[in-house]
Design a protein around this motif. Structure first.
Motif, PDB file in Angstrom:
ATOM      1  N   LEU A   1       0.826  -1.205   0.000  1.00  0.00           N
ATOM      2  CA  LEU A   1       0.000   0.000   0.000  1.00  0.00           C
ATOM      3  C   LEU A   1       0.859   1.254   0.000  1.00  0.00           C
ATOM      4  O   LEU A   1       1.893   1.310   0.681  1.00  0.00           O
ATOM      5  CB  LEU A   1      -0.898   0.029   1.236  1.00  0.00           C
ATOM      6  N   PRO A   2       0.448   2.291  -0.735  1.00  0.00           N
ATOM      7  CA  PRO A   2       1.136   3.585  -0.616  1.00  0.00           C
ATOM      8  C   PRO A   2       0.794   4.219   0.728  1.00  0.00           C
ATOM      9  O   PRO A   2      -0.138   3.778   1.408  1.00  0.00           O
ATOM     10  CB  PRO A   2       0.542   4.389  -1.776  1.00  0.00           C
ATOM     11  N   PRO A   3       1.533   5.239   1.134  1.00  0.00           N
ATOM     12  CA  PRO A   3       1.193   5.931   2.391  1.00  0.00           C
ATOM     13  C   PRO A   3      -0.141   6.659   2.242  1.00  0.00           C
ATOM     14  O   PRO A   3      -0.262   7.593   1.457  1.00  0.00           O
ATOM     15  CB  PRO A   3       2.358   6.919   2.591  1.00  0.00           C
ATOM     16  N   LEU A   4      -1.142   6.200   2.963  1.00  0.00           N
ATOM     17  CA  LEU A   4      -2.488   6.754   2.846  1.00  0.00           C
ATOM     18  C   LEU A   4      -2.730   7.826   3.899  1.00  0.00           C
ATOM     19  O   LEU A   4      -2.143   7.796   4.980  1.00  0.00           O
ATOM     20  CB  LEU A   4      -3.532   5.641   2.995  1.00  0.00           C
ATOM     21  N   THR A   5      -3.614   8.760   3.581  1.00  0.00           N
ATOM     22  CA  THR A   5      -4.013   9.804   4.517  1.00  0.00           C
ATOM     23  C   THR A   5      -5.469   9.600   4.896  1.00  0.00           C
ATOM     24  O   THR A   5      -6.341   9.608   4.026  1.00  0.00           O
ATOM     25  CB  THR A   5      -3.836  11.203   3.900  1.00  0.00           C
TER      26      THR A   5
END
Length: 543
Positions: A473-477
């Motif tokens: 997963l990419p860094p999520l906000t």
């Protein structure tokens, strides 16, 4: 190169830099006090006085780093910040939380409202998220300030739209000066390492599948590979937290111990039936003495002691503090000691496994608090790291002391590379620069080329890079509402997960209870967490 040649090469760039700073102060980069005073006498006096474009002083909160703590008490002692003070005139008051208390201290500080000027942290994991921190007047939005006062970072973001997608929040806010690692070769740094000298002594091949690993670990247990005549070997020193980071072993099943991306759908590995298959293997290995019986209570200091005692056959570790540190430490003690990176094991020959790979931005960066005075000056000060001179300084330290330019290539000096201390080259580098750990600057691949000075480090990265990274997963906000719910739910879920997984592995909890384990996690709200994580991934893809 002779010392006098180094100093001669160093003097011209510093002279030019001093001229540049003076020119900047006298022209476009004038002090905001003068700007706010208009064209009156007070404003003219400020311009004539050539007021520095940088703050005279600032307070800076940043979690202490293990490499720094080993030899220093504060970031202020690192060469990069000593040099920054000399170049900019800014005196920095560094504030550090005690090791291991970063998260608690950060949230206490944010809640108190008594904030330093700069806060460096992994903002992607902040409760309620960075957008809410802006709304609650804890940190400031930086978009316009960066565009106006940070030409170096502005250029980086314009030239690299993929970085901009990672850095901006879902609401379009630029909320910190980010830590960037553009070089793909620097993003893989963790995996399984094995005692190659033990394999050679026993005539064993490098294991590539889980069944091959089981046979190898059994041989390590029974065939006295360290040659001391005692059955004291620890075939595998297990560290579940490192496994969570690098996905060693669990990745063979196509899942992780946390959240992962399955063709655009966010999933949670521990509730997958395949997770039980891993636990069955781990439980068998533990009962048969292939895993350290005390693994659940082993901290970093004990891991180091067991590795340097020469009794550990394999362990998941980093390329620097791992292969590099242990190889350096054992060079004089055991000349035969040889660690090699092992392929991420698959279930079958030729199969794949999820491995570790970081994103070029991992959520860490330096934000400016809403209580900071003269934020435009702080922006200029932070922006220095993103220019050519700043990139050299933050990655390599002080020219003439920690590195020299050889045909344009920043080359670490003997003081660093041939450091005789037992802590190793990584710690020596940290005395001068921040290249060995993330921060608000752009990581230079030339640092990594020298940091991985040992051929076994280069080989390990090449081997680990062959793993499957598509499911990471990419860094999520998360937005404010999501963040509060996820934090509350995941605190309980993670604590329950760690407790039960250790009990499954050690046989305290029978594996027949696995369905109850997954049912409990679902009752604790994992499906709602997945829904919110999915929403965050969908927003990320639309940025």
């Amino acid at each position: 190169m002779k010392e006098e040649d180094v100093m001669n090469k160093r003097s011209l760039p510093l002279l030019l830099l001093a001229i540049a700073i003076t020119a900047a102060a006298a022209s476009g980069c004038k002090d905001t006090t003068a700007e706010r005073s208009g064209s009156g006498e007070e404003g003219e006096a400020a311009v004539k006085a050539k007021v520095s474009p940088y703050p005279a002083a600032l307070s800076y909160w940043v979690p202490m780093n293990a490499n720094v703590a080993a030899t220093m008490d504060s970031f202020a002692e690192i060469g990069v910040y000593r040099e920054m003070e000399r170049l900019t005139g800014t005196k920095v008051d560094f504030q550090h939380s005690p090791m291991g208390q970063d998260k608690d201290q950060f949230h206490l500080m944010i809640a108190s409202g008594k904030l330093p000027d700069v806060i460096e942290y992994s903002w992607s994991g902040v409760t309620k998220g960075p957008d809410n921190a802006i709304k609650e007047n804890r940190i400031i939005r930086l978009n316009e300030l960066v565009e106006k006062f940070a030409p170096n970072l502005s250029k980086v973001l314009r030239d690299n739209p993929e970085f901009r997608q990672l850095v901006l929040s879902d609401e379009g806010n630029l909320y910190m000066f980010p830590s960037f690692t553009p070089d793909p070769g620097s993003l893989v740094y963790n995996g399984l390492a094995i005692r190659q000298d033990w394999l050679d002594r026993l005539g064993l091949p490098m294991p590539a599948t889980l069944p091959e690993w089981e046979r190898t670990l059994t041989a390590f247990r029974d065939m006295d590979p360290n040659g001391n005549g005692r059955k004291d070997e620890i075939p595998l020193l297990l560290d579940l937290k490192v496994m969570n980071t690098g996905h060693a072993l669990i990745g063979a099943y196509g899942i992780t111990t946390g959240f992962y991306n399955d063709s655009g759908e966010v999933k949670y590995g521990p509730v997958d039936p395949r997770f039980k298959e891993l636990l069955i293997v781990m439980n068998r290995w533990y009962k048969e003495g292939l895993i350290d019986k005390d693994y659940a209570t082993v901290d970093q200091k004990l891991k180091d002691a067991k590795m340097t005692e020469g009794i550990v056959g394999a362990m998941a570790m980093n390329i620097g503090y791992g292969i590099g540190t242990y190889t350096s430490a054992m060079a004089q003690v055991d000349p035969d000691f040889r660690l090699e990176g092992a392929p991420y094991p698959s279930l079958e020959p030729g199969g794949t496994s999820i491995g570790q790979m970081a994103y070029s931005f991992n959520g860490r960066g330096a934000a400016i608090s809403a209580s900071a005075e003269n934020p435009e000056k702080i922006v200029r000060w932070l922006d220095y790291a993103y220019g050519e001179a700043g990139q050299l300084l933050f990655n390599f330290g002080i020219e003439g002391e920690s590195y020299t330019l050889k045909d344009g290539y920043p080359t670490f000096s003997d003081t660093v590379v041939n450091n005789s201390g037992k802590l190793g080259v990584g710690y020596a580098m940290t005395r001068y620069a921040r290249g060995a750990f993330a921060g608000p600057y752009i990581s230079d691949k030339r640092f990594n080329e020298q940091y991985m000075s040992m051929p076994q480090q280069t080989r390990a990265v090449a081997v680990w890079s062959k793993a499957d990274h598509a499911r990471l997963l990419p860094p999520l906000t998360q937005n404010s509402a999501e963040s509060v719910k996820i934090t509350a739910m995941m605190n309980d879920i993670q604590a329950y997960y760690e407790d039960r997984v250790n009990k499954f592995i050690m046989g305290v909890e029978p594996l027949e209870q696995f369905d109850n384990f997954t049912a409990s996690i679902r009752r604790m709200g994992i499906d709602e967490v997945l829904r919110m994580k999915q929403a965050a991934l969908d927003r990320f893809m639309k940025r």
